[in-house]
Design a protein around this motif. Sequence first.
Motif, short mmCIF file in Angstrom:
data_model
loop_
_atom_site.label_atom_id
_atom_site.label_comp_id
_atom_site.label_asym_id
_atom_site.label_seq_id
_atom_site.Cartn_x
_atom_site.Cartn_y
_atom_site.Cartn_z
N VAL B 225 32.80 30.24 43.22
CA VAL B 225 33.93 30.80 43.95
C VAL B 225 33.49 32.14 44.51
O VAL B 225 32.67 32.84 43.92
CB VAL B 225 35.16 30.94 43.01
CG1 VAL B 225 34.86 31.88 41.85
CG2 VAL B 225 36.39 31.41 43.75
N ALA B 226 34.01 32.47 45.67
CA ALA B 226 33.78 33.81 46.23
C ALA B 226 35.12 34.55 46.23
O ALA B 226 36.14 33.97 46.61
CB ALA B 226 33.21 33.71 47.64
N VAL B 227 35.09 35.78 45.76
CA VAL B 227 36.32 36.58 45.73
C VAL B 227 36.04 37.94 46.35
O VAL B 227 34.89 38.40 46.36
CB VAL B 227 36.86 36.77 44.28
CG1 VAL B 227 37.15 35.42 43.63
CG2 VAL B 227 35.89 37.57 43.44
N LEU B 228 37.09 38.55 46.84
CA LEU B 228 36.96 39.94 47.29
C LEU B 228 36.98 40.80 46.03
O LEU B 228 38.01 40.93 45.37
CB LEU B 228 38.11 40.31 48.23
CG LEU B 228 37.96 41.67 48.90
CD1 LEU B 228 36.76 41.71 49.83
CD2 LEU B 228 39.23 41.99 49.68
N GLY B 229 35.82 41.35 45.68
CA GLY B 229 35.68 42.01 44.39
C GLY B 229 36.21 43.43 44.38
O GLY B 229 36.73 43.94 45.39
N SER B 230 36.04 44.08 43.23
CA SER B 230 36.64 45.39 43.01
C SER B 230 35.95 46.50 43.79
O SER B 230 36.45 47.61 43.88
CB SER B 230 36.63 45.72 41.53
OG SER B 230 35.30 45.79 41.05
#
Lengths: 261, 261, 261
Positions: B225-230
């Motif tokens: 999964v790809a997420v917009l990280g912190s």
Amino acid sequence: MPGLTITFTTDFGLDDWFVGTMKGIVTGMAPGSSMIDITHQITRGDIWGGAFALAASAHYFPSGTIHIAVVDPGVGSSRVAILIGAGKQLFVGPDNGVLSLAVRDSEIEFIHSLENRRFFRPDVSRTFHGRDIFAPVAAHLANGAMPSDFGPRLSTFIKLDWPRPTRSGSCFCGEVIYVDRFGNAITNLGTDELSGCGTDSHLSIRSCDVPIREYYQAVPTGHPVAVLGSTGLIEIAINGGDASHDLNLARGSEVVLAPDE
Amino acid sequence: MPGLTITFTTDFGLDDWFVGTMKGIVTGMAPGSSMIDITHQITRGDIWGGAFALAASAHYFPSGTIHIAVVDPGVGSSRVAILIGAGKQLFVGPDNGVLSLAVRDSEIEFIHSLENRRFFRPDVSRTFHGRDIFAPVAAHLANGAMPSDFGPRLSTFIKLDWPRPTRSGSCFCGEVIYVDRFGNAITNLGTDELSGCGTDSHLSIRSCDVPIREYYQAVPTGHPVAVLGSTGLIEIAINGGDASHDLNLARGSEVVLAPDE
Amino acid sequence: MPGLTITFTTDFGLDDWFVGTMKGIVTGMAPGSSMIDITHQITRGDIWGGAFALAASAHYFPSGTIHIAVVDPGVGSSRVAILIGAGKQLFVGPDNGVLSLAVRDSEIEFIHSLENRRFFRPDVSRTFHGRDIFAPVAAHLANGAMPSDFGPRLSTFIKLDWPRPTRSGSCFCGEVIYVDRFGNAITNLGTDELSGCGTDSHLSIRSCDVPIREYYQAVPTGHPVAVLGSTGLIEIAINGGDASHDLNLARGSEVVLAPDE
């Protein structure tokens, strides 16, 4: 006013709750203390390693600092727990040598056995004296308890041997006494031996000659180099590499400081 | 009044006494400072890694924080030591780029070379400037020394390249710039590229398409999964797994952000 | 007056900037707090391990301590974040059981859901609630915010099962519940079972009988031994060795406490 500084040197590692628990005791009893980790990654039971790390660091802390060292394979047995006053600092730990290198060049002001249970936690476990004895003792010291309150004065304590270099003609024979995380091998050869050997000299490790330089990058990347390290001792490094691994160096490995031809 | 905050970012590791010794210097000179580790586990000599870790963390600290960063393979050589004032914080370290990512989006208020030996320890080793230069300089700063006291003003300092994504039609080509301890691979693609690509898009890694979701567990366990990280950047993860290992991702691995068909 | 103590228990590791960033938030919002790491080396996503470490340590901290625990594989999903007041301490973290073992023997004073975004960072990421929710909530608590301000009162929270020993004739059947960094295997058998079994008893692990002694070195080096450990539970060790490795013990391994013949 900021509180006193209390340091921690252990083989407890950082995976579990041991170090945090010691600090919980201290913060509850002596709030405002500055608690500083020297290291908790001493190899399990490696008393020499703990003693060396503490010795390499202790004297950079201010007067009044209380150093706790717990590398304590004999915890729960009849081994003694001690408090040493030396060099205007206090040292707390088991009497197994772990405190001895840090105070070997200082005048010993006093040694006390830690026996007065009033300064311990009510229930002292047989496995975690860091929590039940050493942390509360340090906190009481930070709060101004007198060393003599903790137990009877002792005349001596267990001292680890510091391997001395030997002279052989114009050379000095020494050994590796510590390998750091960079793989740098710290020897027992220092400024005295360097002076004795002359300004143009090198280290010999088995059949390998290592030049002495002022800093790591004075040799090309991947090349071995010996430098006078931050502990005042000659250390063997590989610029950008791992000397311990590549040159097969461990504690006890023999090295010779020799004048260049 | 609590003292200023001083942070530490190094490749010294936690096995030895290096970090504790730096803190001993600070606690002796500037008692009451709040000393906070960002990390000491930067891969040895990895200037980019240290710079990224500091950049990802520095701006969450309060104004007036003094950040020390020591990833310093050139220690002891002629490399310059610097102090940068930017974004109401101070940054201290070698001039090798390790400070540069943390200040790249801030207005640079001043840069000074650290040359005035009055602010160093009396004997500066050639191997441990963290102890002998950077810690005492930070302590003097915490005590109110003026930046201009430390040495001459510089007009510039060494800056690391930040790899820019490139646009290719409706896609953005980027790369992995950091792998964290969870194996999550942080890319240089962020909100700008996401906006440019549209709300329905995915990441392509070689022949593998990775969906973009809002959080890790939005895909089944074991799925990528790809997420917009912190950090405001897209990162590639495996829910419950290690994306770097399983997808063979390392710094420099190419990724493409593409609209869904 | 020294500030309150805030502890941290996470699976963030020490390689990256995650822990330092949480502390940056706290030091900026609640300067003077004493921030203490319990551990950050919980195996990734191991909620039980984090819960056990916190439980083993929390009660050695003073009243008023604020414990943050972030082992949070569901971060960003719909899992709830909570604040528990119990035993005159505060516990902050995800509602996934990680707080539950630390409070299982305490009277629960209140449970609140963390919902009031006024106490969060303005932009809450989907991947780093340690920074964006738990650290600022803890700082607000240290500054005196009322628990009821954070969100509605809850009647319960997720509790992890604590495996109970079972009695079988004169024996007690238990299991390993935690392996520490020394390889010591901590069981769920404690003083109650020891009393029930009589003073002369031993542990059986498969076909191996392990004597119960008062401390590790009561058996020769390399021999297995069971001691009543510092958590009040019987742990299996090898004097100078690694019991988990040598005896093939892991969480869940069955052990039997039996009277000597």
